[in-house]
Design a protein around this motif. Structure first.
Motif, PDB file in Angstrom:
ATOM      1  N   GLN A 145       0.837  -1.194   0.000  1.00 53.40           N
ATOM      2  CA  GLN A 145       0.000   0.000   0.000  1.00 53.40           C
ATOM      3  C   GLN A 145       0.873   1.245   0.000  1.00 53.40           C
ATOM      4  O   GLN A 145       2.053   1.194   0.380  1.00 53.40           O
ATOM      5  N   PRO A 146       0.327   2.392  -0.407  1.00 57.91           N
ATOM      6  CA  PRO A 146       1.107   3.638  -0.366  1.00 57.91           C
ATOM      7  C   PRO A 146       1.604   3.928   1.048  1.00 57.91           C
ATOM      8  O   PRO A 146       0.974   3.542   2.032  1.00 57.91           O
ATOM      9  N   LEU A 147       2.721   4.613   1.130  1.00 57.65           N
ATOM     10  CA  LEU A 147       3.296   4.916   2.433  1.00 57.65           C
ATOM     11  C   LEU A 147       2.365   5.807   3.246  1.00 57.65           C
ATOM     12  O   LEU A 147       1.752   6.731   2.730  1.00 57.65           O
ATOM     13  N   ASP A 148       2.291   5.500   4.517  1.00 59.60           N
ATOM     14  CA  ASP A 148       1.509   6.290   5.466  1.00 59.60           C
ATOM     15  C   ASP A 148       2.493   6.725   6.550  1.00 59.60           C
ATOM     16  O   ASP A 148       2.926   5.915   7.377  1.00 59.60           O
ATOM     17  N   ILE A 149       2.862   7.991   6.534  1.00 58.60           N
ATOM     18  CA  ILE A 149       3.958   8.489   7.360  1.00 58.60           C
ATOM     19  C   ILE A 149       3.459   9.551   8.324  1.00 58.60           C
ATOM     20  O   ILE A 149       2.701  10.444   7.946  1.00 58.60           O
ATOM     21  N   VAL A 150       3.895   9.442   9.574  1.00 60.10           N
ATOM     22  CA  VAL A 150       3.606  10.476  10.560  1.00 60.10           C
ATOM     23  C   VAL A 150       4.913  11.176  10.916  1.00 60.10           C
ATOM     24  O   VAL A 150       5.947  10.532  11.107  1.00 60.10           O
ATOM     25  N   GLY A 155       4.287  11.444  -4.773  1.00 57.09           N
ATOM     26  CA  GLY A 155       4.187  10.073  -5.256  1.00 57.09           C
ATOM     27  C   GLY A 155       3.070   9.277  -4.620  1.00 57.09           C
ATOM     28  O   GLY A 155       2.941   8.080  -4.875  1.00 57.09           O
ATOM     29  N   GLY A 156       2.276   9.922  -3.787  1.00 56.03           N
ATOM     30  CA  GLY A 156       1.114   9.259  -3.209  1.00 56.03           C
ATOM     31  C   GLY A 156       1.199   8.932  -1.741  1.00 56.03           C
ATOM     32  O   GLY A 156       0.244   8.377  -1.176  1.00 56.03           O
ATOM     33  N   ALA A 157       2.297   9.268  -1.086  1.00 61.58           N
ATOM     34  CA  ALA A 157       2.403   8.990   0.348  1.00 61.58           C
ATOM     35  C   ALA A 157       1.465   9.891   1.138  1.00 61.58           C
ATOM     36  O   ALA A 157       1.284  11.067   0.805  1.00 61.58           O
ATOM     37  N   ARG A 158       0.888   9.325   2.172  1.00 59.99           N
ATOM     38  CA  ARG A 158       0.036  10.102   3.062  1.00 59.99           C
ATOM     39  C   ARG A 158       0.897  10.635   4.200  1.00 59.99           C
ATOM     40  O   ARG A 158       1.583   9.860   4.883  1.00 59.99           O
ATOM     41  N   ILE A 159       0.864  11.935   4.422  1.00 58.42           N
ATOM     42  CA  ILE A 159       1.706  12.568   5.423  1.00 58.42           C
ATOM     43  C   ILE A 159       0.833  13.199   6.504  1.00 58.42           C
ATOM     44  O   ILE A 159      -0.076  13.979   6.209  1.00 58.42           O
ATOM     45  N   THR A 160       1.093  12.851   7.747  1.00 57.69           N
ATOM     46  CA  THR A 160       0.378  13.416   8.893  1.00 57.69           C
ATOM     47  C   THR A 160       1.397  13.990   9.873  1.00 57.69           C
ATOM     48  O   THR A 160       2.427  13.367  10.123  1.00 57.69           O
ATOM     49  N   ARG A 161       1.110  15.167  10.399  1.00 60.89           N
ATOM     50  CA  ARG A 161       2.006  15.778  11.391  1.00 60.89           C
ATOM     51  C   ARG A 161       1.252  15.902  12.713  1.00 60.89           C
ATOM     52  O   ARG A 161       0.135  16.421  12.750  1.00 60.89           O
ATOM     53  N   LEU A 162       1.880  15.436  13.775  1.00 58.28           N
ATOM     54  CA  LEU A 162       1.262  15.537  15.096  1.00 58.28           C
ATOM     55  C   LEU A 162       2.329  15.473  16.188  1.00 58.28           C
ATOM     56  O   LEU A 162       3.452  15.042  15.953  1.00 58.28           O
ATOM     57  N   ALA A 163       1.954  15.907  17.377  1.00 54.35           N
ATOM     58  CA  ALA A 163       2.879  15.916  18.503  1.00 54.35           C
ATOM     59  C   ALA A 163       2.962  14.530  19.135  1.00 54.35           C
ATOM     60  O   ALA A 163       1.965  13.818  19.233  1.00 54.35           O
ATOM     61  N   PHE A 164       4.169  14.156  19.559  1.00 49.99           N
ATOM     62  CA  PHE A 164       4.410  12.896  20.258  1.00 49.99           C
ATOM     63  C   PHE A 164       4.638  13.228  21.736  1.00 49.99           C
ATOM     64  O   PHE A 164       5.705  13.733  22.093  1.00 49.99           O
ATOM     65  N   PRO A 165       3.684  12.973  22.628  1.00 48.05           N
ATOM     66  CA  PRO A 165       3.885  13.283  24.047  1.00 48.05           C
ATOM     67  C   PRO A 165       5.144  12.649  24.635  1.00 48.05           C
ATOM     68  O   PRO A 165       5.800  13.241  25.500  1.00 48.05           O
ATOM     69  N   ILE A 218       1.034   5.956  16.819  1.00 51.41           N
ATOM     70  CA  ILE A 218       1.541   5.703  15.465  1.00 51.41           C
ATOM     71  C   ILE A 218       0.545   4.883  14.657  1.00 51.41           C
ATOM     72  O   ILE A 218       0.367   5.103  13.455  1.00 51.41           O
ATOM     73  N   ALA A 219      -0.090   3.920  15.321  1.00 52.41           N
ATOM     74  CA  ALA A 219      -1.178   3.131  14.716  1.00 52.41           C
ATOM     75  C   ALA A 219      -0.775   2.481  13.392  1.00 52.41           C
ATOM     76  O   ALA A 219      -1.478   2.590  12.382  1.00 52.41           O
ATOM     77  N   GLY A 220       0.368   1.805  13.392  1.00 55.91           N
ATOM     78  CA  GLY A 220       0.776   1.046  12.223  1.00 55.91           C
ATOM     79  C   GLY A 220       1.455   1.842  11.132  1.00 55.91           C
ATOM     80  O   GLY A 220       1.814   1.280  10.091  1.00 55.91           O
ATOM     81  N   ARG A 221       1.605   3.141  11.335  1.00 59.78           N
ATOM     82  CA  ARG A 221       2.259   3.974  10.322  1.00 59.78           C
ATOM     83  C   ARG A 221       3.767   3.993  10.526  1.00 59.78           C
ATOM     84  O   ARG A 221       4.291   3.516  11.529  1.00 59.78           O
ATOM     85  N   LEU A 222       4.456   4.571   9.555  1.00 59.12           N
ATOM     86  CA  LEU A 222       5.887   4.824   9.673  1.00 59.12           C
ATOM     87  C   LEU A 222       6.095   6.207  10.268  1.00 59.12           C
ATOM     88  O   LEU A 222       5.206   7.063  10.200  1.00 59.12           O
ATOM     89  N   VAL A 223       7.249   6.424  10.842  1.00 59.82           N
ATOM     90  CA  VAL A 223       7.601   7.716  11.421  1.00 59.82           C
ATOM     91  C   VAL A 223       8.809   8.264  10.667  1.00 59.82           C
ATOM     92  O   VAL A 223       9.739   7.520  10.348  1.00 59.82           O
TER      93      VAL A 223
END
Length: 456
Positions: A251-256, A284-294, A367-372
């Protein structure tokens, strides 16, 4: 036999393997060429030991197998360098320290050294390192400090603690060098020297015969030219005949991307190179999410309250050495940093263990299964001279250098540093792609599939 003009040490494992398997070059010729290149290289601090006799013997065995159509596989005849804390039969394991030179010789190879020998790899020598693996900078006052071969303006640090490993690959002396990673010691020199560095999940490989720093954090991994090279080495280190990692994720990359901690004080050139790679991935289709890591905010507070976990474990390992005459022969900075671990009480250490388990679980849920993804190091390789001259400058730089990669060690992640461009003075920048513990296959598949995009 060969008409190849490119140095064998500068090739990817895949490129060199093709030449060896097709009989275009001979394993003995390759090994002799690699040894000659190391011996003639101007920086004598990269290697602490060359294993000439062993290397030529192993190369001859590989040559015989390949000539007789008995190849052991894709790694047969490939040279590899080992960090100076892996047991090599017949030699004392010095771990970058002169005080270990008097220790008895190892009676057998470390488990992973033996596994790669069984795969046909040729042990070339031992590379230099920070003493007892206790620095992300790579300065060693006893065996010298390897200089970063990517620098064109001044002598710059190689990164540590796998300093010689990073330089050996970046300088084209060997196609792969093995390192260890307790707080970033594979990924930092990979980033500073512009090569690939893979830190496996702790426990993925047998640790028998590997001199420790902090067993709760120690992990292993190769420094090499491509992610595919790392995949091939990873398989052999687990005793597999062939790699099982798919070339790209299904699947396309899902990155946080963390928004806190990792960009604090980052050099503009590092941020620019990293963000450019993210833009290419998104295009290229990767999903990018930005969030704080406590956990990234909590970890510095935890260390300030109880002391670093690595320091506590390092003190437990070296307490007798520090109490005796050996302390006078050690790097004073290593001594000072290790002795800080005495302040961490048993109750403090247990509190760290409990907090680590909770923080790891909470971060994995986030992270829920995503890459960092974030920069491997927030700055490019600094100059050597100021860090040699002043303790204050050294310890400050060491803390900054270890910060980003250290999160992954504490949270038990696996990670791959991939070159993604350049920053100040044209020095390499590393793009760190990480996954939670035991998601190495997903990480390696994603890194292998996205490597060209990340590199740009």
């Amino acid at each position: 036999m060969s008409t190849v003009t490119k140095s064998y040490g500068s090739m990817s494992i895949a490129e060199l393997s093709t030449l060896l398997q097709l009989g275009k070059v001979d394993a003995v010729e390759v090994t002799e060429s690699v040894l000659s290149a190391i011996e003639s290289y101007s920086d004598k601090a990269v290697f602490v030991t060359l294993l000439r006799d062993r290397a030529l013997s192993e190369a001859q065995a590989a040559s015989n197998r390949l000539r007789e159509n008995r190849s052991l596989g894709i790694l047969d005849g490939i040279p590899i360098a080992w960090k100076d804390l892996f047991d090599i039969e017949g030699l004392s394991t010095t771990a970058g320290s002169s005080v270990m030179a008097k220790d008895p010789a190892a009676t057998k190879d470390a488990a992973v050294v033996d596994l790669l020998k069984q795969a046909g790899m040729v042990a070339i020598g031992r590379t230099n390192m920070s003493e007892f693996a206790f620095s992300g900078i790579g300065i060693n006052p006893t065996y010298g400090t390897p200089e970063n071969p990517r620098s064109t303006d001044m002598p710059r640090v190689p990164g540590g603690s796998s300093s010689g490993a990073g330089v050996a690959v970046a300088a084209g002396l060997v196609p792969v060098a093995m390192g260890t990673d307790t707080g970033g010691s594979v990924r930092i020199p990979a980033a500073f020297n512009g090569v690939v560095g893979y830190k496996a999940t702790r426990g993925r490989y047998a640790m028998d015969g590997v001199f420790p720093l902090a067993r709760s954090l120690d992990s292993l991994g190769p420094l090499c030219n491509t992610v595919q090279d790392a995949v091939w080495i990873d398989a052999a280190m687990r005793g597999l005949g062939t790699p099982l990692t798919p070339r790209k994720p299904t699947q396309p990359l899902d990155i946080v991307i963390p928004t806190n901690g990792v960009f604090d004080g980052a050099e503009p050139g590092v941020v620019e190179a990293f963000e450019a790679a993210i833009e290419r991935l998104a295009a290229g289709g990767a999903r990018i999410t930005r969030l704080a890591f406590p956990s990234f905010d909590e970890l510095p507070q935890l260390m300030a309250k109880y002391g670093p976990m690595v320091t506590a474990e390092a003190f437990a390992l070296h307490r007798e050495r520090l109490a005796g005459a050996d302390a006078g022969g050690m790097d004073p900075r290593v001594v000072a940093r290790t002795r800080l671990g005495e302040k961490t009480t048993t109750a403090d250490y247990l509190a760290i263990i409990d907090a680590r388990a909770r923080m790891t679980a909470e971060t994995e849920a986030l992270i829920a299964g995503r890459l960092v993804a974030f920069p491997s190091v927030a700055h490019v390789a600094p100059a050597i001279a100021p860090l040699k001259a002043g303790d204050e400058a050294f310890f400050a730089a060491n803390g900054r250098t270890l910060r980003n990669t250290g999160y992954g060690n504490f949270l038990d992640w696996c990670g791959v540093s991939i070159p993604c461009g350049t920053g100040e003075a044209g020095m390499p920048v590393g793009f760190l792609l990480s996954a939670v513990a035991h998601d190495d296959e997903m990480l390696l598949a994603a890194a292998m599939g996205a490597e060209e995009v990340i590199r740009g």
